[in-house]
Design an enzyme around this catalytic site. Sequence first.
Site, PDB file in Angstrom:
ATOM      1  CG  HIS A 240      -2.207   0.729   1.053  1.00  0.00           C
ATOM      2  ND1 HIS A 240      -3.281   0.184   0.408  1.00  0.00           N
ATOM      3  CD2 HIS A 240      -2.580   1.974   1.420  1.00  0.00           C
ATOM      4  CE1 HIS A 240      -4.276   1.041   0.403  1.00  0.00           C
ATOM      5  NE2 HIS A 240      -3.880   2.149   1.001  1.00  0.00           N
TER       6      HIS A 240
ATOM      7  N   GLY B  72      -5.004   0.356  -5.721  1.00  0.00           N
ATOM      8  CA  GLY B  72      -5.654  -0.701  -6.484  1.00  0.00           C
ATOM      9  C   GLY B  72      -5.533  -0.499  -7.980  1.00  0.00           C
ATOM     10  NE  ARG B  73      -8.221   4.509  -8.969  1.00  0.00           N
ATOM     11  CZ  ARG B  73      -9.250   5.153  -8.432  1.00  0.00           C
ATOM     12  NH1 ARG B  73     -10.344   5.324  -9.131  1.00  0.00           N
ATOM     13  NH2 ARG B  73      -9.199   5.608  -7.200  1.00  0.00           N
TER      14      ARG B  73
END
Length: 310
Positions: free
Chosen positions: A175, A182-183
């Site tokens: 992260h 996510g993209r």
Amino acid sequence: MNLTLLKSIQGKKKELDKLRPLPVAIVDKLREQFYLEWTYNSNAIEGNTLSLQETDLVLRQGITIGNKSLREHFEVINHKEGIDHIEKIIKKKTSISLNLIREIHGIILKNIDDEEAGVFRRTNVRITGATHIPPSAAKVYNLVDELVEWYYINNKKLSIPELAAWFHYKLVFIHPFIDGNGRTARLLMNLILMQEGFPPAVILHLDRKKYYRVLREADNGKTSGFLDFVGKSIERSLIIYLNSIRTDSPKNKQGYITLKEATKYCDYSLEYLSLLARTGKLSAVKFNRNWMTTIQAIETYLEEVSPKNE
């Protein structure tokens, strides 16, 4: 990844390679359809409320959709620019690097959060609804650097579908950015696939709950569900390509059928199935002017809307 699924993917990829060079007109149409579907679904997973049709209008005609935020419009424009950038990377044979990851993320957040675009997060974060707590901000740079090193160590050891799926998961686990993880992960996953001649794998908004569930399971050490989930998305894209190119392909459970034929496998009318396809709620692709779906997609939708899944 399940060995049977992996063999199926590899078999379909070999079959696709045997058909190369692929017909230019069909490939151009498939690329246009895939990139629209990819952009719509990837944004919708993250909460963008633009429909498939509205996404198409923003991309093709630059139309501003009423009652939709400016951010949502930029998310569509930026994602398509991210795909275009990936195509350039493939043509130039640019290697995956720490800076390339930041570059792609920079495109995703352009005009949305320019201060954070392409910048590793400087604060610790928690992911809503997840038990996994991402590593501290101080570790992010080194962890992403290690991920790139892991990629090159495993580039020849793992199959391409497994490599792409693992890279996606590992980046999301770190992260590294405040927003757009996510993209960015899905774009990089498809960069790895497309570099090796695979069509892009589209994770459908329809499968959002399952997507997040298998990610959570992976966080708890059960990674097989996530790897298989991505594998099925890869297989789906290969099926679409093969069915588009082979006009004599049998209409089996994985093959594409018209929406009229699809009414035999559910209690919905042709008009309602068309609405589901246009709004992206039913996995479908448009060949020429006709929407096509699969029996598997119908079964998946019925399962999603059944009372037990509410």
